[in-house]
Write an enzyme that holds these catalytic residues in place. Sequence first.
Site, PDB file in Angstrom:
ATOM      1  N   SER A  53      -9.788-106.670  45.951  1.00 19.69           N
ATOM      2  CA  SER A  53      -9.909-106.671  44.485  1.00 19.69           C
ATOM      3  C   SER A  53      -9.112-105.476  43.951  1.00 19.69           C
ATOM      4  O   SER A  53      -9.661-104.526  43.419  1.00 19.69           O
ATOM      5  CB  SER A  53     -11.375-106.568  44.077  1.00 19.69           C
ATOM      6  OG  SER A  53     -11.927-105.339  44.487  1.00 19.69           O
ATOM      7  N   HIS A 163     -15.388-110.400  47.557  1.00 16.93           N
ATOM      8  CA  HIS A 163     -15.651-110.071  48.964  1.00 16.93           C
ATOM      9  C   HIS A 163     -16.580-111.067  49.637  1.00 16.93           C
ATOM     10  O   HIS A 163     -16.871-110.941  50.822  1.00 16.93           O
ATOM     11  CB  HIS A 163     -16.260-108.666  49.080  1.00 16.93           C
ATOM     12  CG  HIS A 163     -15.320-107.584  48.647  1.00 16.93           C
ATOM     13  ND1 HIS A 163     -15.725-106.295  48.412  1.00 16.93           N
ATOM     14  CD2 HIS A 163     -13.977-107.596  48.411  1.00 16.93           C
ATOM     15  CE1 HIS A 163     -14.685-105.555  48.050  1.00 16.93           C
ATOM     16  NE2 HIS A 163     -13.615-106.334  48.027  1.00 16.93           N
ATOM     17  N   GLU A 172     -20.371-105.634  44.651  1.00 19.52           N
ATOM     18  CA  GLU A 172     -21.100-104.774  45.582  1.00 19.52           C
ATOM     19  C   GLU A 172     -22.454-104.380  45.003  1.00 19.52           C
ATOM     20  O   GLU A 172     -22.532-103.900  43.870  1.00 19.52           O
ATOM     21  CB  GLU A 172     -20.295-103.491  45.870  1.00 19.52           C
ATOM     22  CG  GLU A 172     -18.963-103.775  46.521  1.00 19.52           C
ATOM     23  CD  GLU A 172     -18.078-102.529  46.607  1.00 19.52           C
ATOM     24  OE1 GLU A 172     -18.612-101.410  46.585  1.00 19.52           O
ATOM     25  OE2 GLU A 172     -16.855-102.702  46.675  1.00 19.52           O
ATOM     26  N   GLU A 214     -17.385-106.413  53.514  1.00 15.01           N
ATOM     27  CA  GLU A 214     -17.634-104.979  53.721  1.00 15.01           C
ATOM     28  C   GLU A 214     -18.842-104.702  54.601  1.00 15.01           C
ATOM     29  O   GLU A 214     -19.424-103.615  54.548  1.00 15.01           O
ATOM     30  CB  GLU A 214     -17.780-104.276  52.370  1.00 15.01           C
ATOM     31  CG  GLU A 214     -16.489-104.269  51.579  1.00 15.01           C
ATOM     32  CD  GLU A 214     -16.523-103.324  50.389  1.00 15.01           C
ATOM     33  OE1 GLU A 214     -17.607-102.877  50.005  1.00 15.01           O
ATOM     34  OE2 GLU A 214     -15.438-103.053  49.852  1.00 15.01           O
ATOM     35  N   ASP A 246     -21.027-102.252  42.040  1.00 12.63           N
ATOM     36  CA  ASP A 246     -19.617-102.321  41.657  1.00 12.63           C
ATOM     37  C   ASP A 246     -19.416-103.723  41.105  1.00 12.63           C
ATOM     38  O   ASP A 246     -19.398-104.698  41.866  1.00 12.63           O
ATOM     39  CB  ASP A 246     -18.695-102.072  42.857  1.00 12.63           C
ATOM     40  CG  ASP A 246     -17.220-102.183  42.467  1.00 12.63           C
ATOM     41  OD1 ASP A 246     -16.940-102.368  41.267  1.00 12.63           O
ATOM     42  OD2 ASP A 246     -16.353-102.099  43.363  1.00 12.63           O
ATOM     43  N   GLU A 287     -19.937 -99.273  38.668  1.00  8.43           N
ATOM     44  CA  GLU A 287     -18.483 -99.119  38.830  1.00  8.43           C
ATOM     45  C   GLU A 287     -17.769-100.306  38.183  1.00  8.43           C
ATOM     46  O   GLU A 287     -18.240-101.442  38.287  1.00  8.43           O
ATOM     47  CB  GLU A 287     -18.190 -99.064  40.339  1.00  8.43           C
ATOM     48  CG  GLU A 287     -16.725 -98.930  40.706  1.00  8.43           C
ATOM     49  CD  GLU A 287     -16.546 -98.951  42.228  1.00  8.43           C
ATOM     50  OE1 GLU A 287     -17.469 -98.522  42.964  1.00  8.43           O
ATOM     51  OE2 GLU A 287     -15.489 -99.423  42.682  1.00  8.43           O
ATOM     52  N   ASP A 314     -12.615 -97.520  38.790  1.00  7.03           N
ATOM     53  CA  ASP A 314     -11.889 -97.828  40.041  1.00  7.03           C
ATOM     54  C   ASP A 314     -10.557 -98.477  39.657  1.00  7.03           C
ATOM     55  O   ASP A 314      -9.527 -97.799  39.569  1.00  7.03           O
ATOM     56  CB  ASP A 314     -12.754 -98.720  40.932  1.00  7.03           C
ATOM     57  CG  ASP A 314     -12.013 -99.207  42.177  1.00  7.03           C
ATOM     58  OD1 ASP A 314     -10.928 -98.681  42.473  1.00  7.03           O
ATOM     59  OD2 ASP A 314     -12.511-100.131  42.867  1.00  7.03           O
ATOM     60  N   LYS A 339      -9.694 -93.506  46.157  1.00  4.17           N
ATOM     61  CA  LYS A 339      -9.209 -94.297  47.288  1.00  4.17           C
ATOM     62  C   LYS A 339      -7.756 -93.877  47.547  1.00  4.17           C
ATOM     63  O   LYS A 339      -6.863 -94.214  46.756  1.00  4.17           O
ATOM     64  CB  LYS A 339      -9.198 -95.786  46.928  1.00  4.17           C
ATOM     65  CG  LYS A 339     -10.552 -96.451  46.745  1.00  4.17           C
ATOM     66  CD  LYS A 339     -10.324 -97.812  46.087  1.00  4.17           C
ATOM     67  CE  LYS A 339     -11.498 -98.747  46.212  1.00  4.17           C
ATOM     68  NZ  LYS A 339     -11.306 -99.951  45.352  1.00  4.17           N
ATOM     69  N   HIS A 367     -13.871 -96.240  50.947  1.00  3.61           N
ATOM     70  CA  HIS A 367     -13.116 -97.083  51.888  1.00  3.61           C
ATOM     71  C   HIS A 367     -12.473 -98.233  51.109  1.00  3.61           C
ATOM     72  O   HIS A 367     -12.606 -98.299  49.874  1.00  3.61           O
ATOM     73  CB  HIS A 367     -14.080 -97.614  52.956  1.00  3.61           C
ATOM     74  CG  HIS A 367     -15.082 -98.598  52.399  1.00  3.61           C
ATOM     75  ND1 HIS A 367     -15.754 -99.518  53.156  1.00  3.61           N
ATOM     76  CD2 HIS A 367     -15.523 -98.822  51.121  1.00  3.61           C
ATOM     77  CE1 HIS A 367     -16.545-100.245  52.401  1.00  3.61           C
ATOM     78  NE2 HIS A 367     -16.423 -99.838  51.162  1.00  3.61           N
ATOM     79  N   LYS A 390     -18.573 -94.246  49.571  1.00 10.65           N
ATOM     80  CA  LYS A 390     -18.786 -95.680  49.709  1.00 10.65           C
ATOM     81  C   LYS A 390     -18.101 -96.098  50.996  1.00 10.65           C
ATOM     82  O   LYS A 390     -16.880 -96.030  51.103  1.00 10.65           O
ATOM     83  CB  LYS A 390     -18.081 -96.359  48.522  1.00 10.65           C
ATOM     84  CG  LYS A 390     -18.942 -97.289  47.747  1.00 10.65           C
ATOM     85  CD  LYS A 390     -18.312 -97.844  46.496  1.00 10.65           C
ATOM     86  CE  LYS A 390     -17.007 -98.580  46.625  1.00 10.65           C
ATOM     87  NZ  LYS A 390     -16.806 -99.571  45.540  1.00 10.65           N
TER      88      LYS A 390
HETATM   89  C1  PEP Z   1     -13.791-101.695  45.517  1.00 14.06           C
HETATM   90  O1  PEP Z   1     -13.467-102.493  44.616  1.00 14.06           O
HETATM   91  O2  PEP Z   1     -14.367-100.647  45.221  1.00 14.06           O
HETATM   92  C2  PEP Z   1     -13.470-101.993  46.920  1.00 14.06           C
HETATM   93  C3  PEP Z   1     -13.757-101.128  47.896  1.00 14.06           C
HETATM   94  O3  PEP Z   1     -12.894-103.188  47.171  1.00 14.06           O
HETATM   95  P1  PEP Z   1     -11.328-103.416  47.472  1.00 14.06           P
HETATM   96  O4  PEP Z   1     -10.988-102.547  48.628  1.00 14.06           O
HETATM   97  O5  PEP Z   1     -11.232-104.885  47.779  1.00 14.06           O
HETATM   98  O6  PEP Z   1     -10.617-103.019  46.228  1.00 14.06           O
HETATM   99 MG    MG Z   2     -14.438-101.124  43.037  1.00 12.21          MG
END
Ligand code: PEP
Ligand code: MG
Length: 416
Positions: A53, A163, A172, A214, A246, A287, A314, A339, A367, A390
């Site tokens: 995503s 996911h 999430e 995940e 999330d 999130e 994010d 990230k 992650h 996370k």
């Molecule tokens: C997220 O959206 O926070 C996530 C970890 O998913 P992705 O790695 O698919 O963006």
């Molecule tokens: Mg996210």
Amino acid sequence: MKIDRVEATTIEDTRGRPTIEVTLEAQQGSTLHSNSQGRTLLRATASVPSGKSTGSHEALELRDSESGSVEQAIENVQFEIARAIMGREFASADELDAFLIELDGTPDKSRLGANALLAVSIAAQRLFAQAEGVPLWRAIATRAGTTPKAPRLYVNVMNGGAHADFKLPFQEYLLVVEGKTSEALPIAHEAFKKLGERLSSTELEASGVPMGDEGGYAPTFSDLQQPFKLLAELVQEFPGTSIAIDAAASELYRDGAYHLLDKTYTPDELLALYVHAASALPIHSIEDPFAENASEDFTQITAALGDKILIIGDDLTVTDPARVKKAAERKEINAVLIKPNQIGTVKETIEAVRATYAAGFAAVASHRSGETSDTFIADFAYGIGAHGLKAGGFAQSERVAKYDRLLAIEREAGAV
Ligand code: PEP
Ligand code: MG
């Protein structure tokens, strides 16, 4: 430091998709462990995860268009990057990253690939930590100017959205566990097990609870409230825990509305849903409550809930220091997801953390949904003193490895 060997290869991530792994070698002046020329061999490996995503403003993950493989990214490391960095003196990991950024020369790392650059950048950070004789988290803290501390565990217990085939509307459902890792982790494991037992006792999941990308459960519910009820029960049973979600709302947004299960919500209706949930449930953070470009909706939810819970960006901020600053000016959020592969180098990831802290916001390290066994993100979270990490659910060893690395760091930190 002079790097004298660069190798890149393909490994598979948790979704079975190819990703890139890089090994770097360098020589260091004479020490106890010196070889016959009086020099020490330093060697470090790093691999990079991959999102599903993904925010549209993320740096580009270079994939070969037809096969989805990462051959071009590997070639870029083995030829152009290797040729440019080998034999050149770099005084610091920051200097090396700055060189990589300039070598690529594009704002979104699209020429050499953010995956290629980040694998080199992380391996280099490891080499510099080795050369300094300090643990990785300590080297990151020194580089970032931050105070290391254990992050809260953000354990992904139920997967939905992109996911898990949208069997749950939000991507999430997480259990946030407070405290030092050695105390928080057993609580998280116990709660995860309890939830699994409960889910498998429902008629729907009697034949076994499916798992999501995940490493959390991926049950099906036709009712928006049901997953929250289960989580609220867990929080009651396990003191020191709370709920995070999330929403990954960019994935839910089509034609001006948000699609959750079989219903559509206007931004105002979705805001009302969040406000109600935050008043009725022990919610710690939300999130990406709205789509990545819905600036005003972010500002509205932060005004409504920001003194009570964390509103985390994010897709909105994509670990980009400039976007974090903009989000701060617009008061869109009060926390930032960090990230490294959204931006492509450790240097810029640290700059995003600095922008986060300068705004007075919390940082939650994360992650990606396609992971490898690399545990860099655990060291990074600890080194920057992140509010949370996370790292997914316990059904995949690549996620467990991050939590186990936090345990090891706790021991290391206690020993110095
Ligand atoms: C997220 O959206 O926070 C996530 C970890 O998913 P992705 O790695 O698919 O963006
Ligand atoms: Mg996210």
